[in-house]
Each structure stands twice: as structure tokens, then as C-alpha cells.
Motif scaffolding. Structure first.
Motif, PDB file in Angstrom:
ATOM      1  N   LYS A   1      20.457  19.402  33.752  1.00  0.00           N
ATOM      2  CA  LYS A   1      20.868  19.824  33.600  1.00  0.00           C
ATOM      3  C   LYS A   1      21.536  19.472  32.239  1.00  0.00           C
ATOM      4  CE  LYS A   1      22.926  18.640  38.413  1.00  0.00           C
ATOM      5  NZ  LYS A   1      23.967  18.346  39.203  1.00  0.00           N
ATOM      6  N   LYS A   2      21.078  18.148  31.156  1.00  0.00           N
ATOM      7  CA  LYS A   2      20.949  18.399  30.302  1.00  0.00           C
ATOM      8  C   LYS A   2      19.689  18.291  29.920  1.00  0.00           C
ATOM      9  CE  LYS A   2      25.731  16.077  30.069  1.00  0.00           C
ATOM     10  NZ  LYS A   2      26.790  15.038  29.413  1.00  0.00           N
ATOM     11  N   PHE A   3      19.646  18.607  28.405  1.00  0.00           N
ATOM     12  CA  PHE A   3      18.281  18.058  27.902  1.00  0.00           C
ATOM     13  C   PHE A   3      18.318  17.685  26.607  1.00  0.00           C
ATOM     14  CE2 PHE A   3      14.684  20.107  25.170  1.00  0.00           C
ATOM     15  CZ  PHE A   3      13.879  19.968  25.962  1.00  0.00           C
ATOM     16  N   GLU A   4      17.413  17.443  25.505  1.00  0.00           N
ATOM     17  CA  GLU A   4      17.414  17.179  23.863  1.00  0.00           C
ATOM     18  C   GLU A   4      16.397  16.698  23.690  1.00  0.00           C
ATOM     19  OE1 GLU A   4      19.454  15.562  19.991  1.00  0.00           O
ATOM     20  OE2 GLU A   4      19.801  14.483  22.512  1.00  0.00           O
ATOM     21  N   PHE A   5      15.598  17.905  22.700  1.00  0.00           N
ATOM     22  CA  PHE A   5      14.157  17.183  22.150  1.00  0.00           C
ATOM     23  C   PHE A   5      14.699  16.581  21.246  1.00  0.00           C
ATOM     24  CE2 PHE A   5      10.904  18.963  19.747  1.00  0.00           C
ATOM     25  CZ  PHE A   5       9.820  17.938  20.775  1.00  0.00           C
ATOM     26  N   GLN A   6      14.039  15.196  20.434  1.00  0.00           N
ATOM     27  CA  GLN A   6      14.374  14.857  19.343  1.00  0.00           C
ATOM     28  C   GLN A   6      13.078  14.823  18.521  1.00  0.00           C
ATOM     29  OE1 GLN A   6      16.110  11.221  20.028  1.00  0.00           O
ATOM     30  NE2 GLN A   6      18.243  12.476  19.830  1.00  0.00           N
ATOM     31  N   VAL A   7      12.844  15.547  17.499  1.00  0.00           N
ATOM     32  CA  VAL A   7      11.416  14.571  16.888  1.00  0.00           C
ATOM     33  C   VAL A   7      12.348  13.808  15.229  1.00  0.00           C
ATOM     34  CG1 VAL A   7       9.776  15.185  14.504  1.00  0.00           C
ATOM     35  CG2 VAL A   7      10.219  16.962  16.447  1.00  0.00           C
ATOM     36  N   LEU A   8      11.466  12.332  15.525  1.00  0.00           N
ATOM     37  CA  LEU A   8      11.484  11.393  14.380  1.00  0.00           C
ATOM     38  C   LEU A   8      10.598  11.062  13.398  1.00  0.00           C
ATOM     39  CD1 LEU A   8      12.533  10.533  17.611  1.00  0.00           C
ATOM     40  CD2 LEU A   8      13.355   8.821  16.297  1.00  0.00           C
TER      41      LEU A   8
ATOM     42  N   ILE B   1      12.074  13.222  25.035  1.00  0.00           N
ATOM     43  CA  ILE B   1      13.095  13.815  25.239  1.00  0.00           C
ATOM     44  C   ILE B   1      13.902  13.656  25.931  1.00  0.00           C
ATOM     45  CG2 ILE B   1      12.651  16.123  27.217  1.00  0.00           C
ATOM     46  CD1 ILE B   1      10.164  16.856  26.305  1.00  0.00           C
ATOM     47  N   ILE B   2      15.073  13.580  26.307  1.00  0.00           N
ATOM     48  CA  ILE B   2      15.846  12.898  27.022  1.00  0.00           C
ATOM     49  C   ILE B   2      15.974  14.133  27.602  1.00  0.00           C
ATOM     50  CG2 ILE B   2      17.890  11.786  26.549  1.00  0.00           C
ATOM     51  CD1 ILE B   2      17.480  10.738  23.935  1.00  0.00           C
ATOM     52  N   PHE B   3      16.612  14.106  28.891  1.00  0.00           N
ATOM     53  CA  PHE B   3      16.976  14.956  29.581  1.00  0.00           C
ATOM     54  C   PHE B   3      17.650  13.969  31.346  1.00  0.00           C
ATOM     55  CE2 PHE B   3      12.910  14.761  31.600  1.00  0.00           C
ATOM     56  CZ  PHE B   3      13.130  14.635  33.118  1.00  0.00           C
ATOM     57  N   LYS B   4      18.659  14.760  31.872  1.00  0.00           N
ATOM     58  CA  LYS B   4      19.160  14.671  33.053  1.00  0.00           C
ATOM     59  C   LYS B   4      18.876  15.571  34.287  1.00  0.00           C
ATOM     60  CE  LYS B   4      23.964  13.028  34.286  1.00  0.00           C
ATOM     61  NZ  LYS B   4      25.337  12.615  34.238  1.00  0.00           N
ATOM     62  N   TYR B   5      18.550  14.629  35.199  1.00  0.00           N
ATOM     63  CA  TYR B   5      18.218  15.312  36.462  1.00  0.00           C
ATOM     64  C   TYR B   5      19.318  14.451  37.418  1.00  0.00           C
ATOM     65  CZ  TYR B   5      15.180  17.130  40.446  1.00  0.00           C
ATOM     66  OH  TYR B   5      14.846  17.612  41.955  1.00  0.00           O
TER      67      TYR B   5
ATOM     68  N   LYS C   1      21.575  13.494  37.818  1.00  0.00           N
ATOM     69  CA  LYS C   1      22.899  11.967  37.760  1.00  0.00           C
ATOM     70  C   LYS C   1      22.222  10.330  36.809  1.00  0.00           C
ATOM     71  CE  LYS C   1      26.579  13.147  41.098  1.00  0.00           C
ATOM     72  NZ  LYS C   1      27.050  12.400  42.005  1.00  0.00           N
ATOM     73  N   THR C   2      21.066  11.100  36.924  1.00  0.00           N
ATOM     74  CA  THR C   2      19.901   9.988  36.372  1.00  0.00           C
ATOM     75  C   THR C   2      19.761  10.276  35.010  1.00  0.00           C
ATOM     76  OG1 THR C   2      19.272   9.096  38.553  1.00  0.00           O
ATOM     77  CG2 THR C   2      18.218   8.391  36.458  1.00  0.00           C
ATOM     78  N   SER C   3      19.315  10.071  33.964  1.00  0.00           N
ATOM     79  CA  SER C   3      18.675  10.106  32.393  1.00  0.00           C
ATOM     80  C   SER C   3      17.472   9.453  32.995  1.00  0.00           C
ATOM     81  CB  SER C   3      19.750   9.461  31.582  1.00  0.00           C
ATOM     82  OG  SER C   3      20.564   9.884  31.115  1.00  0.00           O
ATOM     83  N   TYR C   4      16.064  10.685  32.087  1.00  0.00           N
ATOM     84  CA  TYR C   4      15.073  10.270  31.955  1.00  0.00           C
ATOM     85  C   TYR C   4      14.717  10.274  30.594  1.00  0.00           C
ATOM     86  CZ  TYR C   4      15.082  10.025  37.168  1.00  0.00           C
ATOM     87  OH  TYR C   4      15.180  10.474  38.207  1.00  0.00           O
ATOM     88  N   THR C   5      13.659   9.381  29.811  1.00  0.00           N
ATOM     89  CA  THR C   5      13.289   9.679  28.422  1.00  0.00           C
ATOM     90  C   THR C   5      11.773  10.345  28.567  1.00  0.00           C
ATOM     91  OG1 THR C   5      14.927   8.801  27.246  1.00  0.00           O
ATOM     92  CG2 THR C   5      13.316   8.898  26.565  1.00  0.00           C
ATOM     93  N   LYS C   6      11.217  10.640  27.875  1.00  0.00           N
ATOM     94  CA  LYS C   6      10.010  11.106  27.965  1.00  0.00           C
ATOM     95  C   LYS C   6       9.388  11.006  26.247  1.00  0.00           C
ATOM     96  CE  LYS C   6       5.380  13.210  29.597  1.00  0.00           C
ATOM     97  NZ  LYS C   6       4.909  13.551  30.573  1.00  0.00           N
ATOM     98  N   GLU C   7       8.192   9.955  25.594  1.00  0.00           N
ATOM     99  CA  GLU C   7       7.968  10.008  24.611  1.00  0.00           C
ATOM    100  C   GLU C   7       6.260  10.260  23.867  1.00  0.00           C
ATOM    101  OE1 GLU C   7      10.993   7.067  22.839  1.00  0.00           O
ATOM    102  OE2 GLU C   7      10.441   5.957  24.027  1.00  0.00           O
ATOM    103  N   GLY C   8       6.323  10.766  22.295  1.00  0.00           N
ATOM    104  CA  GLY C   8       5.391  10.523  22.958  1.00  0.00           C
ATOM    105  C   GLY C   8       5.036  11.330  20.831  1.00  0.00           C
ATOM    106  N   GLN C   9       3.782  11.414  20.454  1.00  0.00           N
ATOM    107  CA  GLN C   9       3.591  11.489  19.082  1.00  0.00           C
ATOM    108  C   GLN C   9       2.526  12.856  18.964  1.00  0.00           C
ATOM    109  OE1 GLN C   9       0.751   8.363  18.295  1.00  0.00           O
ATOM    110  NE2 GLN C   9       3.367   6.952  17.043  1.00  0.00           N
TER     111      GLN C   9
END
Length: 117
Positions: free
Chosen positions: A55-62, A98-102, A104-112
């Protein structure tokens, strides 16, 4: 009694199915380990495979200091390795999130990934 048991089994199977869906989703998110935004037409943009019904999505580069240097709310983004001022970023290892909502729960996945010039 039979209707109640059948209804309960259907509800339980729906819960298990939902948990399996997000698990499968998380396992099937694909982010390249590197890309080469050098203008040669091959592998010039970073893009991901995101098969999740979010339902919501965000991809971030840090950067190495944890500052967000790129962000997109569109799962079909293509990033060219430039900062907000359109400057080419340096060769190096960058962190992604990557932060997304599925459901009613928010999930985060990270990497390099490595940006190669």
C-alpha cells in the motif's frame, strides 16, 4: 458446529496465506549488487524487482554516514546515480533500504550495492 469449524479453518488458512505472501514477497525482492551509470547504455540505472502488493512504498539510498541521498515512492523507479543537484555520485558502496506497508504492517529490507564509474 460444522459451520463454525469450517469458518474457523477458512480464517486460519487466510492468516497463514497472508503470512506466506509477505514472506515470499520479502524473499523475491531483487536489488542489484552493483550498477555502472557511465552512459554506455548497459546497466546505467539502478532498478529493482518488487513483487509485493504494498500500500505504501519507499526506496532509499544512503551514503556512508547514513544520510538519505536518493528516495523514490515508485517501485518502478530508475535511478541514474546522481544526487538531488544532478551531480554524479562517487564510486563506492552505498546502503539501500526498502520500507513498505502490507496489510497494516510496515516492513523494512536493507542491503548494499556498489556504484561503479
Amino acid at each position: 458446529m460444522r459451520i463454525l469449524v469450517t469458518t474457523l479453518l477458512i480464517l486460519l488458512s487466510s492468516i497463514v496465506f497472508a503470512q506466506t505472501d509477505v514472506s515470499d514477497c520479502m524473499d523475491n525482492i531483487k536489488v542489484p549488487k552493483s550498477f555502472t551509470p557511465n552512459g554506455d547504455g548497459a546497466n546505467d540505472v539502478l532498478k529493482i524487482e518488487f513483487p509485493c502488493p504494498a500500500k505504501k512504498f519507499e526506496f532509499q539510498v544512503l551514503n556512508r554516514w547514513g544520510q538519505v541521498i536518493y528516495s523514490s515512492k515508485n517501485p518502478a523507479f530508475e535511478w541514474d546515480g546522481k544526487d538531488a543537484n544532478n551531480n554524479n555520485l562517487e564510486l563506492g558502496v552505498y546502503h539501500w533500504r526498502i520500507i513498505f506497508k502490507y496489510q497494516k504492517t510496515s516492513y523494512t529490507k536493507e542491503g548494499q550495492f556498489t556504484l561503479i564509474r
